[in-house]
Design an enzyme around this catalytic site. Structure first.
Site, PDB file in Angstrom:
ATOM      1  N   HIS A 189       0.581  -1.242   0.197  1.00 58.33           N
ATOM      2  CA  HIS A 189       0.406   0.359  -0.343  1.00 58.33           C
ATOM      3  C   HIS A 189       0.703   1.629   0.012  1.00 58.33           C
ATOM      4  O   HIS A 189       1.815   1.371   0.631  1.00 58.33           O
ATOM      5  CB  HIS A 189      -0.842   0.057   1.373  1.00 58.33           C
ATOM      6  CG  HIS A 189      -1.790   0.870   2.009  1.00 58.33           C
ATOM      7  ND1 HIS A 189      -1.490   2.099   2.540  1.00 58.33           N
ATOM      8  CD2 HIS A 189      -3.022   1.070   1.260  1.00 58.33           C
ATOM      9  CE1 HIS A 189      -2.069   3.173   1.886  1.00 58.33           C
ATOM     10  NE2 HIS A 189      -3.655   2.687   1.171  1.00 58.33           N
ATOM     11  N   VAL A 191       1.593   2.912   2.005  1.00 62.01           N
ATOM     12  CA  VAL A 191       2.313   4.130   3.214  1.00 62.01           C
ATOM     13  C   VAL A 191       3.445   3.016   3.557  1.00 62.01           C
ATOM     14  O   VAL A 191       3.874   3.049   4.407  1.00 62.01           O
ATOM     15  CB  VAL A 191       1.776   4.120   4.379  1.00 62.01           C
ATOM     16  CG1 VAL A 191       0.558   4.928   3.912  1.00 62.01           C
ATOM     17  CG2 VAL A 191       0.569   3.148   4.759  1.00 62.01           C
ATOM     18  N   LYS A 192       3.268   1.808   2.499  1.00 67.07           N
ATOM     19  CA  LYS A 192       4.484   0.616   3.629  1.00 67.07           C
ATOM     20  C   LYS A 192       5.617   1.324   2.920  1.00 67.07           C
ATOM     21  O   LYS A 192       5.616   1.314   2.255  1.00 67.07           O
ATOM     22  CB  LYS A 192       3.852  -0.548   2.769  1.00 67.07           C
ATOM     23  CG  LYS A 192       2.310  -1.650   3.055  1.00 67.07           C
ATOM     24  CD  LYS A 192       2.015  -1.351   4.841  1.00 67.07           C
ATOM     25  CE  LYS A 192       0.490  -1.703   5.174  1.00 67.07           C
ATOM     26  NZ  LYS A 192      -0.053  -1.190   5.248  1.00 67.07           N
ATOM     27  N   ASN A 193       6.716   0.013   3.880  1.00 71.15           N
ATOM     28  CA  ASN A 193       7.890   0.528   3.833  1.00 71.15           C
ATOM     29  C   ASN A 193       8.092   0.724   1.852  1.00 71.15           C
ATOM     30  O   ASN A 193       9.192   1.170   1.437  1.00 71.15           O
ATOM     31  CB  ASN A 193       8.444   0.264   3.989  1.00 71.15           C
ATOM     32  CG  ASN A 193       8.849  -0.266   5.704  1.00 71.15           C
ATOM     33  OD1 ASN A 193       7.448   0.613   5.576  1.00 71.15           O
ATOM     34  ND2 ASN A 193       9.592  -0.947   6.249  1.00 71.15           N
TER      35      ASN A 193
END
Length: 393
Positions: A189, A191-193
């Site tokens: 997604h 906002v993921k790393n």
């Protein structure tokens, strides 16, 4: 304003997408295949299936282990809805377990105590990027649960599925996230790393007692309307012929998105290393403030440092929310991860209530998530720490 979690997109990522757009093939295809192979190599697993979300990966994992009506699936009370909603999607019964006192995760013993003869699977959660050690569950669950067929029968216990939405790159000793649980779902997604804008993937242990080719094939079929060939395979000469073997779903990842992930995977170790540096700087900057960071140093364990979760020395949600507002006014965007499931309308409507999970609610009542992303500078972290200390005062 110091933002909470903006994506880090480089010129290399942009060029990777442009290359796919110019190629004339933008749906699931060769770039997605290379992304899957690179992910499998990174995680040390046999196969990876790239999908449109971690939610799809969790649901397809449940379907792969045969979970459905009449079955129970255990999940922690402290998690995002996706960990539990997929249980309802497949028609199984959600069994929600509380966390440990002062912590956001349940112990293996607490999970094992919830197992019944109807338990088909257990979903564990790698909260904030800290890998959940599910290995003790193997012995605790031996011969228990609904193990009459499929993967649970081969394992001799309920299947363990990791919601590893936060933990790509995390490690327990010599095991990478993806090798710890029986099956593992990742999220990419925004906002993921590592991001593909929207996306996810499903992988499983290399020593899982399955036919790896058949398992991958069946998951791909479920993720493409039950269709036996994807668009790339159908485009090869006269190979258009296909079948629909079940009225299934649409959850494949197109090459446009896979290109972003493949590009970011090339620098992912540097991303995790920087995030861990930022967590250490938070720990130093907040020392003596009464703030307790969830990330802690455990020999042989490496977090992916996805979220900077903190417990504040406040009386409850009202004071915690005042701190969030004070931070905002000081130019810092903060958040909360997460409201326990039984606080949410959907799960109250299913019969769950907050008093069933007092430890989860206790942790939530003082929880605050601080900004954590690779666009943060050291000075940004110092500013966040200073603003938080002032707000608490």
């Amino acid at each position: 304003m110091i933002p909470f979690s903006p994506p880090s997109i480089t010129e290399e990522d942009i060029e990777a997408v442009v290359e796919v757009l110019r190629s004339g093939w933008i749906t699931t295809g060769p770039v997605g295949q290379r992304f899957e192979q690179a992910l499998a190599a990174y995680c040390g697993t046999e196969r990876v299936v790239a999908l449109n979300s971690a939610t799809a990966a969790l649901e397809l994992a449940l379907r792969a282990v045969g979970a459905g009506p009449g079955d129970e699936v255990i999940v922690p009370a402290y998690t995002y809805t996706a960990s539990a909603s997929v249980i309802d999607h497949v028609g199984a019964t959600i069994v929600m377990v509380d966390t440990e006192p002062g912590a956001p995760i349940p112990s293996p013993e607490r999970i094992a105590a919830a197992v019944t003869q109807r338990t088909r699977a257990i979903i564990t959660v790698d909260l904030a990027g800290i890998p959940y050690d599910s290995r003790p569950l193997h012995d605790l669950l031996a011969g228990r649960g609904r193990i009459d067929e499929g993967l649970p029968h081969a394992l001799g216990r309920p299947a363990i599925i990791s919601d590893a939405a936060h933990s790509l790159g995390a490690r327990l000793a010599d095991l990478a996230s993806g090798q710890i649980a029986d099956m593992t779902a990742f999220s990419f997604h925004a906002v993921k790393n590592l991001t593909t804008a929207e996306g996810g993937a499903l992988t499983w242990r290399a020593d899982l007692p399955v036919d790896h080719d058949e398992l991958a094939r069946s998951i791909r079929v479920l993720a493409l309307h039950g269709q036996t060939k994807d668009a790339l395979a159908k485009s090869q000469g006269s190979s258009w012929e296909y079948d629909i073997v079940s009225p299934a779903y649409k959850a494949n990842m197109p090459d446009v998105l896979a290109a972003i992930g493949l590009s970011q995977l090339g620098r992912y170790e540097q991303i995790v290393a920087r995030r861990l540096e930022l967590v250490d700087r938070y720990a130093s900057g907040l020392e003596g403030s009464g703030v307790e960071l969830l990330h802690h140093s455990v020999p042989g364990q490496r977090s992916s440092a996805h979220l900077a979760i903190a417990s504040l020395p406040v009386d409850g949600p009202a004071e915690r929310n005042r701190v969030i507002q004070d931070l905002y006014e000081a130019g810092v965007s903060a958040n909360v991860h997460y409201k326990p499931l039984s606080l949410l309308t959907a799960y109250r409507n299913l019969g769950f209530s907050p008093d069933q999970h007092p430890h989860a609610h206790g942790f939530y009542s003082t929880e605050l998530t601080l900004p954590l992303h690779v666009l943060l500078t050291d000075q940004d972290v110092d500013q966040v720490c200073s603003a938080l200390v002032d707000a608490l005062a």
